[in-house]
Write a protein that holds these residues in place. Structure first.
Motif, PDB file in Angstrom:
ATOM      1  N   ALA A  80       0.834  -1.213   0.000  1.00 46.90           N
ATOM      2  CA  ALA A  80       0.000   0.000   0.000  1.00 46.90           C
ATOM      3  C   ALA A  80       0.864   1.257   0.000  1.00 46.90           C
ATOM      4  O   ALA A  80       0.547   2.248  -0.675  1.00 46.90           O
ATOM      5  CB  ALA A  80      -0.930  -0.005   1.210  1.00 46.90           C
ATOM      6  N   LEU A  81       1.983   1.231   0.742  1.00 49.39           N
ATOM      7  CA  LEU A  81       2.862   2.407   0.803  1.00 49.39           C
ATOM      8  C   LEU A  81       3.520   2.681  -0.551  1.00 49.39           C
ATOM      9  O   LEU A  81       3.623   3.836  -0.980  1.00 49.39           O
ATOM     10  CB  LEU A  81       3.924   2.210   1.882  1.00 49.39           C
ATOM     11  N   LEU A  82       3.973   1.621  -1.214  1.00 45.85           N
ATOM     12  CA  LEU A  82       4.562   1.818  -2.538  1.00 45.85           C
ATOM     13  C   LEU A  82       3.513   2.345  -3.518  1.00 45.85           C
ATOM     14  O   LEU A  82       3.792   3.232  -4.322  1.00 45.85           O
ATOM     15  CB  LEU A  82       5.153   0.493  -3.044  1.00 45.85           C
ATOM     16  N   ALA A  83       2.298   1.802  -3.428  1.00 45.84           N
ATOM     17  CA  ALA A  83       1.217   2.259  -4.320  1.00 45.84           C
ATOM     18  C   ALA A  83       0.880   3.723  -4.021  1.00 45.84           C
ATOM     19  O   ALA A  83       0.615   4.521  -4.940  1.00 45.84           O
ATOM     20  CB  ALA A  83      -0.020   1.372  -4.143  1.00 45.84           C
ATOM     21  N   ALA A  84       0.882   4.095  -2.746  1.00 43.77           N
ATOM     22  CA  ALA A  84       0.588   5.486  -2.372  1.00 43.77           C
ATOM     23  C   ALA A  84       1.670   6.415  -2.890  1.00 43.77           C
ATOM     24  O   ALA A  84       1.396   7.522  -3.371  1.00 43.77           O
ATOM     25  CB  ALA A  84       0.453   5.607  -0.848  1.00 43.77           C
ATOM     26  N   ALA A  85       2.928   5.966  -2.800  1.00 48.40           N
ATOM     27  CA  ALA A  85       4.034   6.779  -3.322  1.00 48.40           C
ATOM     28  C   ALA A  85       3.919   6.945  -4.842  1.00 48.40           C
ATOM     29  O   ALA A  85       4.134   8.032  -5.378  1.00 48.40           O
ATOM     30  CB  ALA A  85       5.377   6.143  -2.941  1.00 48.40           C
ATOM     31  N   ASP A  86       3.576   5.860  -5.538  1.00 54.11           N
ATOM     32  CA  ASP A  86       3.369   5.944  -6.995  1.00 54.11           C
ATOM     33  C   ASP A  86       2.284   6.969  -7.303  1.00 54.11           C
ATOM     34  O   ASP A  86       2.422   7.799  -8.205  1.00 54.11           O
ATOM     35  CB  ASP A  86       2.882   4.586  -7.555  1.00 54.11           C
ATOM     36  N   PHE A  87       1.207   6.886  -6.555  1.00 52.03           N
ATOM     37  CA  PHE A  87       0.051   7.765  -6.812  1.00 52.03           C
ATOM     38  C   PHE A  87       0.426   9.225  -6.580  1.00 52.03           C
ATOM     39  O   PHE A  87       0.088  10.108  -7.384  1.00 52.03           O
ATOM     40  CB  PHE A  87      -1.110   7.361  -5.894  1.00 52.03           C
ATOM     41  N   THR A  88       1.147   9.473  -5.495  1.00 49.78           N
ATOM     42  CA  THR A  88       1.517  10.842  -5.150  1.00 49.78           C
ATOM     43  C   THR A  88       2.519  11.420  -6.143  1.00 49.78           C
ATOM     44  O   THR A  88       2.523  12.626  -6.396  1.00 49.78           O
ATOM     45  CB  THR A  88       2.109  10.875  -3.727  1.00 49.78           C
ATOM     46  N   ALA A  89       3.364  10.547  -6.696  1.00 43.75           N
ATOM     47  CA  ALA A  89       4.401  11.016  -7.620  1.00 43.75           C
ATOM     48  C   ALA A  89       3.827  11.402  -8.981  1.00 43.75           C
ATOM     49  O   ALA A  89       4.500  12.045  -9.783  1.00 43.75           O
ATOM     50  CB  ALA A  89       5.468   9.932  -7.790  1.00 43.75           C
TER      51      ALA A  89
END
Ligand code: G3P
Ligand code: CA
Length: 384
Positions: free
Chosen positions: A374-383
């Motif tokens: 979830a954290l990696l997906a959130a980082a992808d989304f924010t980037a």
């Protein structure tokens, strides 16, 4: 699995005061803390959390037996922004961390001959259950048990840890969080659910008062405390709102269902009513957010594929409510059909695709059994 993902940078959520949800940079936001710390105060809450917020569901239950200190510690080490506890009481009134009072599936109680005669059948929220129940055990008795994996057929690897940890009390978790917070130099956020509150109040084991007492003792009773309270029963959240100022979220089950306290009190409203603007406005009078099922955000068709998003995100935000839907799990069997890969139900599907689809709806965070993903997906989304 142990790789720590980067938190999404720079975004925080400010809620309350009847305003629309405002996601902003953390610096420069002020609140009237003194007024906001009064129980019942409707505004001034500030969740100093990244958005999308990653909530470690029952700790990190994709990798460890749920609701154990081992599960919570791994969630924290992975970088989960906030870590969930579900609470039920013991016979002598202690709050312990279990998803339900029936401990048959998540402990080794059935292997304890001294407790064989505690096995019983009872009705909990209108459902007949047979097993062993926390309210029939003292804390000292519960402490002789060990936690085990709930779904070993899906998560065989997690059974490696069966028997390693005991059932934690909520007070032990508060102490652990304080200790880890001091060690890390920043607070450990907790996300705490009252389970079956009407049922337990009927047994003389009301949850909200001892919970509020613990929150005061550990200084987590304020509008800006690093803790969110949650319940499927709006009545429990309203009761808590009169006891503490800690932020609160009303959980919403599937469409067509009804909170158990509504069933008992004769309130005719169902989830379908609560997700309409009038229902959302009512919840915004005593809560700062909602925790809907993911299906209330994007319904599935008969084949399990995602359809078009509902208007719930927009409608809830219009009432100043944040949304933390549940629950994302990496295994094919738990994913929408669109994101399944191969034929093994227990293999991982395209969880990143599913996270991206849900984040694109504008939700403020998500419960996940796999906080690292979830954290990696959130980082992808924010980037993006
Ligand atoms: O509390 C959010 C989510 O955990 C609700 O589902 O049944 O896992 O408590 P449940
Ligand atoms: Ca929960």
């Amino acid at each position: 699995m142990t790789e720590r993902a980067q938190a999404a940078p720079g975004r925080r959520t400010v809620i309350g005061a009847g305003a629309a949800v405002l996601t902003t940079a953390a610096l420069g936001v002020t609140t009237t803390a003194q007024a906001a710390d009064r129980p019942g105060h409707g505004g001034g809450h500030r969740l100093d959390l990244p958005v999308p917020t990653v909530i470690g569901h029952r700790g990190t239950s994709g990798y460890r037996p749920e609701h154990t200190l081992g599960s919570y510690q791994l969630a924290l080490d992975m970088g989960a922004h906030i870590i969930e506890q579900d609470l039920v009481p013991t016979r002598d009134g202690h709050l312990v961390c279990r998803h339900e009072n029936d401990i048959t599936a998540t402990t080794d109680v059935s292997a304890h001959p001294e407790f064989a005669n505690r096995r019983t059948t009872k009705s909990v929220d209108g459902v007949s259950l047979t097993g062993w129940f926390t309210e029939d055990f003292t804390l000292a008795e519960l402490k002789t048990l060990r936690a085990k994996e709930r779904i070993p057929a899906n998560r065989q690897k997690n059974t490696l840890y069966d028997g390693r940890w005991e059932i934690p009390t909520f007070e032990e978790v508060l102490r652990w969080a304080d200790r880890e917070g001091r060690r890390r130099g920043k607070p450990v956020w907790l996300y705490v659910e009252t389970k079956h509150p009407t049922y337990f109040r009927g047994l003389g084991l009301g949850l909200e008062e001892p919970l509020a007492g613990l929150l005061r003792r550990y200084n987590r009773h304020r509008a800006q405390s690093p803790l969110i309270l949650q319940s499927f029963e709006p009545g429990s959240i309203r009761r808590l709102s009169k006891l503490v100022a800690t932020p609160r979220v009303v959980l919403l089950s599937d469409a067509g269902t009804k909170p158990w306290d509504f069933e008992v009190s004769g309130d005719p409203r169902t989830t379908d009513d609560l997700v309409k603007p009038a229902g959302l406005k009512w919840m915004a009078s005593f809560a700062q957010g909602i925790g809907p099922t993911l299906d209330l955000i994007i319904p599935k068709d008969a084949s399990g594929r995602l359809g078009a998003p509902t208007t719930l995100v927009r409608d809830a935000h219009a009432q100043g409510l944040i949304l933390h839907p549940y629950t994302m799990r990496n295994e094919n069997t738990f994913l929408p059909a669109d994101f399944r890969r191969g034929t093994d139900p227990n293999a991982y599907g395209d969880a990143f695709g599913a996270f991206a689809t849900y984040f694109a709806t504008g939700i403020d965070g998500i419960f996940s059994d796999n906080p690292d993903t979830a954290l990696l997906a959130a980082a992808d989304f924010t980037a993006k």
